[in-house]
Structure formats: structure tokens, C-alpha cells
Write a protein that holds these residues in place. Structure first.
Motif, PDB file in Angstrom:
ATOM      1  N   SER A   1       6.569   1.897  -6.411  1.00  0.00           N
ATOM      2  CA  SER A   1       6.959   3.270  -6.121  1.00  0.00           C
ATOM      3  C   SER A   1       5.944   4.266  -6.668  1.00  0.00           C
ATOM      4  O   SER A   1       5.547   5.209  -5.975  1.00  0.00           O
ATOM      5  N   ILE A   2       5.496   4.059  -7.905  1.00  0.00           N
ATOM      6  CA  ILE A   2       4.491   4.943  -8.500  1.00  0.00           C
ATOM      7  C   ILE A   2       3.201   4.897  -7.693  1.00  0.00           C
ATOM      8  O   ILE A   2       2.588   5.924  -7.399  1.00  0.00           O
ATOM      9  N   GLY A   3       2.785   3.687  -7.303  1.00  0.00           N
ATOM     10  CA  GLY A   3       1.541   3.529  -6.561  1.00  0.00           C
ATOM     11  C   GLY A   3       1.571   4.229  -5.223  1.00  0.00           C
ATOM     12  O   GLY A   3       0.573   4.817  -4.786  1.00  0.00           O
ATOM     13  N   GLY A   4       2.723   4.189  -4.555  1.00  0.00           N
ATOM     14  CA  GLY A   4       2.848   4.883  -3.280  1.00  0.00           C
ATOM     15  C   GLY A   4       2.689   6.382  -3.437  1.00  0.00           C
ATOM     16  O   GLY A   4       2.035   7.051  -2.624  1.00  0.00           O
ATOM     17  N   VAL A   5       3.279   6.921  -4.510  1.00  0.00           N
ATOM     18  CA  VAL A   5       3.141   8.355  -4.775  1.00  0.00           C
ATOM     19  C   VAL A   5       1.683   8.701  -5.063  1.00  0.00           C
ATOM     20  O   VAL A   5       1.143   9.690  -4.548  1.00  0.00           O
ATOM     21  N   GLU A   6       1.021   7.886  -5.869  1.00  0.00           N
ATOM     22  CA  GLU A   6      -0.390   8.133  -6.189  1.00  0.00           C
ATOM     23  C   GLU A   6      -1.245   8.148  -4.926  1.00  0.00           C
ATOM     24  O   GLU A   6      -2.084   9.041  -4.742  1.00  0.00           O
ATOM     25  N   ARG A   7      -1.044   7.174  -4.053  1.00  0.00           N
ATOM     26  CA  ARG A   7      -1.862   7.099  -2.840  1.00  0.00           C
ATOM     27  C   ARG A   7      -1.594   8.290  -1.914  1.00  0.00           C
ATOM     28  O   ARG A   7      -2.504   8.798  -1.270  1.00  0.00           O
ATOM     29  N   TYR A   8      -0.340   8.706  -1.846  1.00  0.00           N
ATOM     30  CA  TYR A   8       0.001   9.843  -0.992  1.00  0.00           C
ATOM     31  C   TYR A   8      -0.677  11.124  -1.492  1.00  0.00           C
ATOM     32  O   TYR A   8      -1.292  11.863  -0.709  1.00  0.00           O
ATOM     33  N   ILE A   9      -0.591  11.371  -2.794  1.00  0.00           N
ATOM     34  CA  ILE A   9      -1.239  12.562  -3.357  1.00  0.00           C
ATOM     35  C   ILE A   9      -2.742  12.487  -3.158  1.00  0.00           C
ATOM     36  O   ILE A   9      -3.394  13.472  -2.778  1.00  0.00           O
ATOM     37  N   ASP A  10      -3.298  11.303  -3.404  1.00  0.00           N
ATOM     38  CA  ASP A  10      -4.739  11.096  -3.236  1.00  0.00           C
ATOM     39  C   ASP A  10      -5.163  11.362  -1.793  1.00  0.00           C
ATOM     40  O   ASP A  10      -6.197  11.995  -1.535  1.00  0.00           O
ATOM     41  N   MET A  11      -4.367  10.886  -0.836  1.00  0.00           N
ATOM     42  CA  MET A  11      -4.686  11.075   0.578  1.00  0.00           C
ATOM     43  C   MET A  11      -4.674  12.558   0.951  1.00  0.00           C
ATOM     44  O   MET A  11      -5.550  13.039   1.673  1.00  0.00           O
ATOM     45  N   VAL A  12      -3.693  13.287   0.453  1.00  0.00           N
ATOM     46  CA  VAL A  12      -3.516  14.689   0.835  1.00  0.00           C
ATOM     47  C   VAL A  12      -4.481  15.612   0.096  1.00  0.00           C
ATOM     48  O   VAL A  12      -5.021  16.557   0.686  1.00  0.00           O
ATOM     49  N   GLU A  13      -4.724  15.324  -1.197  1.00  0.00           N
ATOM     50  CA  GLU A  13      -5.463  16.276  -2.016  1.00  0.00           C
ATOM     51  C   GLU A  13      -6.726  15.711  -2.656  1.00  0.00           C
ATOM     52  O   GLU A  13      -7.521  16.462  -3.225  1.00  0.00           O
ATOM     53  N   GLY A  14      -6.933  14.399  -2.559  1.00  0.00           N
ATOM     54  CA  GLY A  14      -7.996  13.758  -3.321  1.00  0.00           C
ATOM     55  C   GLY A  14      -9.394  14.248  -3.028  1.00  0.00           C
ATOM     56  O   GLY A  14     -10.254  14.238  -3.917  1.00  0.00           O
TER      57      GLY A  14
ATOM     58  N   VAL B   1      15.766  11.697   0.946  1.00  0.00           N
ATOM     59  CA  VAL B   1      14.350  12.009   0.719  1.00  0.00           C
ATOM     60  C   VAL B   1      13.701  10.879  -0.074  1.00  0.00           C
ATOM     61  O   VAL B   1      14.202  10.466  -1.112  1.00  0.00           O
ATOM     62  N   SER B   2      12.562  10.405   0.402  1.00  0.00           N
ATOM     63  CA  SER B   2      11.903   9.267  -0.235  1.00  0.00           C
ATOM     64  C   SER B   2      11.066   9.712  -1.430  1.00  0.00           C
ATOM     65  O   SER B   2      10.939  10.897  -1.736  1.00  0.00           O
ATOM     66  N   ASN B   3      10.455   8.741  -2.090  1.00  0.00           N
ATOM     67  CA  ASN B   3       9.569   9.034  -3.219  1.00  0.00           C
ATOM     68  C   ASN B   3       8.358   9.864  -2.802  1.00  0.00           C
ATOM     69  O   ASN B   3       7.714  10.499  -3.644  1.00  0.00           O
ATOM     70  N   LEU B   4       8.045   9.868  -1.504  1.00  0.00           N
ATOM     71  CA  LEU B   4       6.911  10.644  -0.990  1.00  0.00           C
ATOM     72  C   LEU B   4       7.344  12.023  -0.500  1.00  0.00           C
ATOM     73  O   LEU B   4       6.516  12.765   0.056  1.00  0.00           O
TER      74      LEU B   4
END
Length: 205
Positions: free
Chosen positions: A128-141, A196-199
């Protein structure tokens, strides 16, 4: 969810999860899977890939196994059904990976129910944490200058604060008393998170 962080996340939480007995550990995992579920359902709705109904059925059976202690469920068969629910797409898109993470987390639950999963609650927490990290990275990285800025931005992001608060809330609910039917209902409501999901994604959007 509150952004308050009363524990070192995820280090102290993971150490606490390692001390849980199998049943409360499974309940923790089920709540996280419930919150992950919209990622798979949304992917299936948008692409026609994956089996939303099958994934939902496995999720329901995991909760049933927690609620009805004498339930007779063939978890080997459920694992086979879950494998058939995975997206068929071979691309490495974010949507495909997010859908696969749901089936991976559910598979960890089934492994616990089959008696063969050491460290599974920590693994689902990391998914779950990893999915959030990748989503933030994709949008703002692309805006970040280096790894130091990336680490700071990820830690401070509202979605990561929500992830911290959610996992803390689930653990606190487990610690609040006996894992009876009412507490399991509360954990499931918590996991559903108003759809609402973790993302931060929802089928209603």
C-alpha cells in the motif's frame, strides 16, 4: 484522515505488526486490501481487463473467514480463482501495476489462511505504501531536483499523510479490544474508506 503521526512510520508500525498473532494480522491486511480494492475495480471498469467480480468475491471470503471461525472455505481453490483475476495486460503502466498490487495483497491474505505466510501484514503494508509512493512520483516526480527532495516531498505529501493515518487507525482499532464481530465490522468500514482508495481514487469520480 488526520496527518498526525504518533509512531515512526513505517518502522515502528512494522515492528508492531510482526508481533501480532495471525488472526489480528489477517484483519489488518483485510482492511488494507479493502481500501486497495477500488484501484482494481476502476482499472477493470476503464479497460475491461481483470475480473472485478472475482476479486470482490475473494475479498468477501477473507472477511467471512475472519467473522465465521468455523467457515469451511477451500483457500487453495480461491488462490487459483484469484490468479485468474489478474489483469492480462503485459504492459507496465501504472494502472496495470496498481491492479496487480490488489491481487498480490489479497494473495498474501490467502497465504495466511493457508498457514504459509511469515511477515504477510508487513508485506501488505509495504504494498500500500509503495503504491502511494509511485503515484506521487508519477504525478509530481519530474519537478524534484534530487533524491533528498524526493524523500522529503514524499514524506510530506497529503496522500502519504493519509496513508500513515489510515494504517495507524487500523492498528489502533485492532489494539482497542477483542477481535469480535463488531470490531471486524468497524475494520471493514474503515477499510472501505467511503469508496476511496489509498491513491485517492474512487469509482464515483
Amino acid at each position: 484522515m488526520s496527518a498526525d503521526n504518533p509512531i515512526d512510520f513505517p518502522g515502528e508500525l512494522h515492528r508492531a505488526l510482526e508481533r501480532l498473532d495471525p488472526r489480528p494480522g489477517l484483519a489488518f491486511m483485510a482492511a488494507l486490501c479493502e481500501r486497495l480494492l477500488p484501484n482494481h475495480l476502476l482499472y477493470a471498469e476503464l479497460t475491461g481487463d481483470g475480473d472485478a467480480r472475482g476479486v470482490r468475491a475473494v475479498m468477501d471470503l477473507i472477511w467471512e473467514s475472519l467473522t465465521v471461525r468455523e467457515a469451511r472455505i477451500d483457500f487453495e481453490r480461491q488462490a487459483e480463482k484469484l490468479a485468474a483475476c489478474e489483469p492480462e495486460s503485459t504492459d507496465d503502466s501504472f494502472g496495470t501495476r496498481s491492479a496487480l498490487e490488489v491481487t498480490l495483497a489479497l494473495s498474501s491474505c490467502l497465504d495466511v489462511l493457508r498457514g504459509s505466510a511469515v511477515g504477510a501484514p508487513v508485506e501488505v503494508s509495504r504494498i500500500s505504501i509503495g503504491g502511494v509512493e509511485r503515484y506521487i512520483d508519477m504525478v509530481e516526480g519530474a519537478q524534484w531536483a534530487d533524491d533528498s527532495e524526493r524523500e522529503a516531498r514524499l514524506a510530506a505529501h497529503p496522500l502519504m499523510a493519509d496513508e500513515r493515518a489510515f494504517q495507524q487507525a487500523v492498528f489502533d482499532e485492532l489494539e482497542a479490544g477483542a477481535l469480535d464481530r463488531e470490531r471486524l465490522k468497524a475494520l471493514r468500514r474503515l477499510g472501505r474508506n467511503d469508496g476511496v482508495s489509498n491513491l485517492g481514487l474512487s469509482l464515483e469520480e
